[in-house]
Design a protein around this motif. Structure first.
Motif, PDB file in Angstrom:
ATOM      1  N   GLU A  66      43.449  68.905  -9.094  1.00 54.49           N
ATOM      2  CA  GLU A  66      44.898  69.087  -8.993  1.00 54.49           C
ATOM      3  C   GLU A  66      45.561  67.783  -8.556  1.00 54.49           C
ATOM      4  O   GLU A  66      44.958  66.987  -7.834  1.00 54.49           O
ATOM      5  CB  GLU A  66      45.235  70.190  -7.982  1.00 54.49           C
ATOM      6  N   PRO A  67      46.799  67.570  -8.988  1.00 60.06           N
ATOM      7  CA  PRO A  67      47.501  66.343  -8.590  1.00 60.06           C
ATOM      8  C   PRO A  67      47.934  66.397  -7.127  1.00 60.06           C
ATOM      9  O   PRO A  67      48.018  67.464  -6.529  1.00 60.06           O
ATOM     10  CB  PRO A  67      48.719  66.327  -9.522  1.00 60.06           C
ATOM     11  N   ASN A  68      48.191  65.235  -6.588  1.00 59.42           N
ATOM     12  CA  ASN A  68      48.705  65.123  -5.225  1.00 59.42           C
ATOM     13  C   ASN A  68      50.215  65.329  -5.263  1.00 59.42           C
ATOM     14  O   ASN A  68      50.939  64.542  -5.873  1.00 59.42           O
ATOM     15  CB  ASN A  68      48.357  63.743  -4.655  1.00 59.42           C
ATOM     16  N   ARG A  69      50.704  66.369  -4.620  1.00 55.15           N
ATOM     17  CA  ARG A  69      52.135  66.674  -4.662  1.00 55.15           C
ATOM     18  C   ARG A  69      52.977  65.593  -3.991  1.00 55.15           C
ATOM     19  O   ARG A  69      54.174  65.485  -4.242  1.00 55.15           O
ATOM     20  CB  ARG A  69      52.403  68.021  -3.991  1.00 55.15           C
ATOM     21  N   ASP A  70      52.351  64.790  -3.133  1.00 56.71           N
ATOM     22  CA  ASP A  70      53.098  63.764  -2.406  1.00 56.71           C
ATOM     23  C   ASP A  70      53.005  62.395  -3.057  1.00 56.71           C
ATOM     24  O   ASP A  70      53.458  61.410  -2.488  1.00 56.71           O
ATOM     25  CB  ASP A  70      52.591  63.664  -0.957  1.00 56.71           C
ATOM     26  N   GLU A 107      41.608  66.841  -5.077  1.00 58.25           N
ATOM     27  CA  GLU A 107      42.979  66.327  -5.178  1.00 58.25           C
ATOM     28  C   GLU A 107      42.952  64.891  -5.680  1.00 58.25           C
ATOM     29  O   GLU A 107      42.202  64.054  -5.173  1.00 58.25           O
ATOM     30  CB  GLU A 107      43.668  66.377  -3.812  1.00 58.25           C
ATOM     31  N   ILE A 108      43.783  64.622  -6.682  1.00 58.97           N
ATOM     32  CA  ILE A 108      43.803  63.301  -7.304  1.00 58.97           C
ATOM     33  C   ILE A 108      44.415  62.273  -6.359  1.00 58.97           C
ATOM     34  O   ILE A 108      45.509  62.462  -5.836  1.00 58.97           O
ATOM     35  CB  ILE A 108      44.593  63.327  -8.624  1.00 58.97           C
ATOM     36  N   ILE A 109      43.689  61.188  -6.165  1.00 58.48           N
ATOM     37  CA  ILE A 109      44.207  60.056  -5.402  1.00 58.48           C
ATOM     38  C   ILE A 109      44.773  59.022  -6.371  1.00 58.48           C
ATOM     39  O   ILE A 109      45.852  58.482  -6.168  1.00 58.48           O
ATOM     40  CB  ILE A 109      43.095  59.416  -4.537  1.00 58.48           C
ATOM     41  N   GLU A 137      46.499  55.789   3.747  1.00 57.25           N
ATOM     42  CA  GLU A 137      45.816  55.112   2.650  1.00 57.25           C
ATOM     43  C   GLU A 137      46.077  55.815   1.322  1.00 57.25           C
ATOM     44  O   GLU A 137      46.213  55.158   0.277  1.00 57.25           O
ATOM     45  CB  GLU A 137      44.322  55.046   2.927  1.00 57.25           C
ATOM     46  N   LEU A 138      46.170  57.147   1.333  1.00 58.23           N
ATOM     47  CA  LEU A 138      46.449  57.895   0.105  1.00 58.23           C
ATOM     48  C   LEU A 138      47.789  57.488  -0.485  1.00 58.23           C
ATOM     49  O   LEU A 138      47.925  57.288  -1.695  1.00 58.23           O
ATOM     50  CB  LEU A 138      46.435  59.398   0.393  1.00 58.23           C
ATOM     51  N   VAL A 139      48.809  57.378   0.380  1.00 55.17           N
ATOM     52  CA  VAL A 139      50.131  56.969  -0.090  1.00 55.17           C
ATOM     53  C   VAL A 139      50.081  55.551  -0.624  1.00 55.17           C
ATOM     54  O   VAL A 139      50.623  55.240  -1.687  1.00 55.17           O
ATOM     55  CB  VAL A 139      51.173  57.080   1.040  1.00 55.17           C
ATOM     56  N   GLU A 140      49.408  54.667   0.088  1.00 57.06           N
ATOM     57  CA  GLU A 140      49.324  53.267  -0.318  1.00 57.06           C
ATOM     58  C   GLU A 140      48.619  53.122  -1.664  1.00 57.06           C
ATOM     59  O   GLU A 140      49.071  52.382  -2.544  1.00 57.06           O
ATOM     60  CB  GLU A 140      48.598  52.445   0.744  1.00 57.06           C
ATOM     61  N   ILE A 141      47.508  53.840  -1.833  1.00 57.09           N
ATOM     62  CA  ILE A 141      46.750  53.731  -3.082  1.00 57.09           C
ATOM     63  C   ILE A 141      47.578  54.221  -4.266  1.00 57.09           C
ATOM     64  O   ILE A 141      47.642  53.572  -5.309  1.00 57.09           O
ATOM     65  CB  ILE A 141      45.436  54.527  -2.980  1.00 57.09           C
ATOM     66  N   SER A 142      48.221  55.383  -4.111  1.00 57.05           N
ATOM     67  CA  SER A 142      49.060  55.909  -5.195  1.00 57.05           C
ATOM     68  C   SER A 142      50.183  54.938  -5.521  1.00 57.05           C
ATOM     69  O   SER A 142      50.508  54.698  -6.688  1.00 57.05           O
ATOM     70  CB  SER A 142      49.646  57.261  -4.786  1.00 57.05           C
ATOM     71  N   LEU A 143      50.778  54.366  -4.488  1.00 56.18           N
ATOM     72  CA  LEU A 143      51.874  53.414  -4.688  1.00 56.18           C
ATOM     73  C   LEU A 143      51.383  52.161  -5.391  1.00 56.18           C
ATOM     74  O   LEU A 143      51.983  51.687  -6.359  1.00 56.18           O
ATOM     75  CB  LEU A 143      52.501  53.070  -3.342  1.00 56.18           C
TER      76      LEU A 143
END
Length: 316
Positions: A66-70, A107-109, A137-143
């Motif tokens: 599933e995708p990361n909603r954030d 959850e997809i990172i 780190e999750l936010v940073e990687i997605s960004l």
């Protein structure tokens, strides 16, 4: 990109191995060498394939991912997804998804675009690499992933920076270091969030550009921002023209001070008003020497231009 001790600032390259072995046998592999066209179509999804550590990819059911909603990115180009899905039908998912194990699902990172395209292609399984990261780190990687591929619209990028500041208390220079951008670029990006929701949506929908938006930011009143943004869109104003328009709105007295109050000026102003009444739009008379000059008639849409032309043609 600027470096960082834990590797995030160097981009996503540090997260993937050079050749990722898949733990499951009988995984579908391409039987022919990809054509140059096919390689180009999946270029963005297979450039991060080097790492200091070897990690093992495994095949999992696509329904368990599933995708990361954030994650910062909210919009995906449907045509680009269809193009990638066609390539995946032929060659498979060449770059494993980076995921986090949430016990009940993965959850997809990084790799939501590949996941969406794989679903369109009808795949039942996808290759994944399981790795755990902190929330920051999750936010940073997605960004970082989305910025590297230029996938974020300006508002999504600004919102991601804001989240790093609000939730993880990072300063703008720290954010800039992590994503490999200048502090000025991060600051200018976040300023876009001061626009009204309607203007932000126009920016997302590409009705105006980030350059237009930054010019409009000089206006603090949200309703005036929206009025100017609509005029920029309707009249197809350039960024420079938008800047001039904003200056006139913010400094209306300057135009008045330039005007004189001679009797001749009063006559021409009267003529301008008379023509304005006839034309139904703003009319300016530019005087030159020897009683010469030119008349400027403004219009704000193609329909209005056609109306003015019809008005001239009706004069006998």
């Amino acid at each position: 990109m600027a470096g960082r001790k834990n590797g995030l600032g160097r981009g996503l390259d540090a997260l993937f191995p050079e050749k990722t072995p898949v733990s499951r046998e009988n995984v579908r592999k391409p039987v022919t060498k990809p054509t140059k066209k096919a390689e180009m179509s999946v270029k963005a999804d297979q450039k991060n394939e080097s790492s200091n550590q070897k990690k093992t990819a495994m095949m999992v059911k696509i329904s368990n991912v599933e995708p990361n909603r954030d994650q910062p990115r909210k919009q995906f180009d449907e045509d680009a997804l269809l193009e990638l899905s066609e390539s995946i039908k032929q060659y498979g998912v060449l770059q494993p998804l980076l995921v986090s194990d949430k016990k009940d699902y993965y959850e997809i990172i990084a790799g939501e675009r590949r996941w969406r395209a794989a679903k369109l292609a009808g795949l039942k399984e996808v290759p994944v690499i399981v790795k755990e990261f902190s929330a920051q780190e999750l936010v940073e990687i997605s960004l970082i992933e989305n910025i590297q591929r230029e996938d974020l619209n300006p508002v999504e990028e600004a919102m991601a920076y804001k989240r790093l500041m609000d939730e993880f208390h990072l300063k703008q220079d720290e954010i800039a270091d992590r994503v490999g951008k200048s502090r000025t670029a991060v600051t200018n990006s976040m300023r876009l969030l001061k626009l009204s929701a309607k203007v932000q949506q126009m920016l997302i929908d590409e009705m105006i550009t980030a350059g237009h938006a930054r010019a409009i930011l000089a206006i603090s009143d949200k309703e005036k921002q929206e009025t100017v943004a609509m005029r920029v869109f309707d009249e197809k104003l350039s960024v420079r023209e938008t800047e001039s328009l904003v200056k006139r709105i913010l400094n209306p007295q300057k135009e008045k001070k330039q005007k004189t109050t001679t009797a001749e000026d009063a006559i021409y102003e009267s003529l301008e008003e008379k023509m304005k009444g006839i034309m139904g739009t703003r009319v300016l008379i530019h005087r030159k020497k020897n009683d010469k000059g030119k008349i400027e008639i403004e219009y704000y849409s193609k329909d209005e231009l056609e109306r003015i032309i019809d008005l001239f043609e009706s004069i006998n």
